[in-house]
Design an enzyme around this catalytic site. Sequence first.
Site, PDB file in Angstrom:
ATOM      1  CB  SER A   8      -0.934   0.012   1.214  1.00 15.89           C
ATOM      2  OG  SER A   8      -0.190  -0.005   2.420  1.00 15.89           O
ATOM      3  CB  THR A  55     -40.854  21.880 -14.983  1.00 15.03           C
ATOM      4  OG1 THR A  55     -41.852  22.200 -15.955  1.00 15.03           O
ATOM      5  CG2 THR A  55     -41.005  22.819 -13.783  1.00 15.03           C
ATOM      6  CG  HIS A  56     -41.034  18.234 -17.681  1.00 11.34           C
ATOM      7  ND1 HIS A  56     -41.225  16.913 -17.354  1.00 11.34           N
ATOM      8  CD2 HIS A  56     -41.943  18.930 -16.944  1.00 11.34           C
ATOM      9  CE1 HIS A  56     -42.220  16.811 -16.480  1.00 11.34           C
ATOM     10  NE2 HIS A  56     -42.672  18.031 -16.204  1.00 11.34           N
ATOM     11  CB  SER A  93     -11.895  23.460 -31.395  1.00  9.00           C
ATOM     12  OG  SER A  93     -11.573  22.663 -32.510  1.00  9.00           O
ATOM     13  CE  LYS A 108     -17.261  24.567 -30.249  1.00  9.65           C
ATOM     14  NZ  LYS A 108     -17.128  23.117 -30.310  1.00  9.65           N
ATOM     15  CD  GLU A 140     -17.576  19.951 -22.202  1.00  5.96           C
ATOM     16  OE1 GLU A 140     -17.667  18.948 -22.910  1.00  5.96           O
ATOM     17  OE2 GLU A 140     -16.933  20.965 -22.542  1.00  5.96           O
TER      18      GLU A 140
HETATM   19  N1  ARG Z   1      -1.509  -1.474   4.720  1.00  8.81           N
HETATM   20  C1  ARG Z   1      -2.477  -2.014   5.613  1.00  8.81           C
HETATM   21  C2  ARG Z   1      -3.875  -1.398   5.315  1.00  8.81           C
HETATM   22  O1  ARG Z   1      -3.952  -0.392   4.685  1.00  8.81           O
HETATM   23  C3  ARG Z   1      -2.119  -1.740   7.035  1.00  8.81           C
HETATM   24  C4  ARG Z   1      -2.585  -2.758   8.008  1.00  8.81           C
HETATM   25  C5  ARG Z   1      -1.892  -4.048   7.772  1.00  8.81           C
HETATM   26  N2  ARG Z   1      -2.333  -5.037   8.704  1.00  8.81           N
HETATM   27  C6  ARG Z   1      -2.092  -6.346   8.536  1.00  8.81           C
HETATM   28  N3  ARG Z   1      -2.546  -7.155   9.429  1.00  8.81           N
HETATM   29  N4  ARG Z   1      -1.513  -6.794   7.447  1.00  8.81           N
HETATM   30  O2  ARG Z   1      -4.855  -1.921   5.731  1.00  8.81           O
END
Ligand code: ARG
Length: 493
Positions: A24, A154-155, A276, A282, A289
């Site tokens: 992560s 409306t609509h 554009s 344009k 958007e």
């Molecule tokens: N990177 C993990 C998460 O975002 C942190 C917790 C990890 N815990 C574990 N038991 N592997 O959830």
Amino acid sequence: MSDILRRGRLATAPDEEIIKFTSSMDADKWIFKADIAVDLAHTVMLKEQGIIENNDCAAILEAILKIKEEGIDKLDHTYEDIHISLESRLIDLVGENTGGRMHSGRSRNDEVATCIRLVLRDELLGLMDDLVLLRKSLYSTAGKNIDTLMPGFTHLQHAQPTTLAHHLIAHANAFGRDFDRTMGALLRVNMSPLGAAAFASTGFNIDRPRTQTLLGFDDLIENSMDAVSSRDFLIESASVLANIMINLSKMAEEIVIWSTSEFDFIELDDRYTSTSSIMPQKKNPDTAELVRGKSGVAIGSLMSLLSICKSLPLSYNRDLQEATPNIWRSTETTRAAVRIMAGMIGTMKVNSDIMAKKSVAGFTTATELADTMVRVTGLPFRTAHQIVGVLACGSGKPTPGEIDAVAHSVIGESLSGRGLTEEMIREALDPISNIKKRNITGGPAPYEVRESLNKCRVKLDKDEQELKRLNKRIDDSISGLLGVVDEYIHNMK
Ligand code: ARG
């Protein structure tokens, strides 16, 4: 193996693809600073409870501050998350006999839940600031356009005359409710899971209320299983964010429509538009958007969160790691969109002459003509509705003669005979008097719009005060934490 996490239990290191899949680290850039704060608060509490020695505490605190200075890039990105890479850097700096004590009485499970809550708290507070900005921009533009006539729809068909101020306050009120919803979500975000450890709390004599206070949380998530497993606060916040984006997308759609040659109600400031690559004439409302398009990001994030959290057994499951980035994607997109919309509204040029002209197109005064017939002649509304409906098939600008002729064909008598004068008809067909007559609470009459703008501004003031108070309370807690950290480091020197 030098990996401080795997070296005991696991023999084989994961290959690059597995590391990439399970790590992560990329998304953890969001929680780096929060993790520092959590480490500091936990270490302070461990010392105060006599779980670690004063000198170990001081060395850990000092090293954690150094790691904060060094920044996230200095951390070993081959670890699976920020928590363990940060701990490994700590051990590099102060040795395992000291650094290896920081993780006593906690787990990455309560740690990550705490970090997410800290960052989301800041994001929600920032979002409320952004919403204040947007509401101010809408109120200020509304204040300048209390008499700017426009057709209401409306609509998406011309319906009745209204004013631009009335229209903009409708949007602003929705953002006022979004502010309240954000505040409500914050109440449930700002609670501390820290001390739940893996899920069953810990046998160390830790002090949960102490870390709660040091980190500026309002309360504890008491049950330690609930504390590490629940992500309902993410779902709730993502739903608030998605709702804001839906409200923004409705405005964005109108901005796109109003910018067309067909409508020509407004012209966006150049900075919010593109041109554009082939059509030199344009001026495209790309920013509006994209606000409309990016609402899909917020909706998608909410859907992802719901589907990831669905059916997870208690307590912590690694699936939860996959949930977290969705909230950052959504806060980042939504907050930017709110600010962009504030600027777009504040700088757009309003073509009030065109809007006023269009305010009567499509016989928008038909309702008032029928209402006038009812009030003057005593006809049932349904009968007046029929007479005006027949007139609507004509030019859309009925003369007194036409009105009498149609009334004859429907009820067998003329309405002039029942007191309907030319002056009354002229007034019923006039958009300005239409607006003035709609002076019921919340209606478009200028007096009413001024009243409702006043109420909006009072609520906005109250919201800003409350936001200031909250920000200060949280800032005070964090400076308090840093003060204690400083004291514990220096007492040892
Ligand atoms: N990177 C993990 C998460 O975002 C942190 C917790 C990890 N815990 C574990 N038991 N592997 O959830």
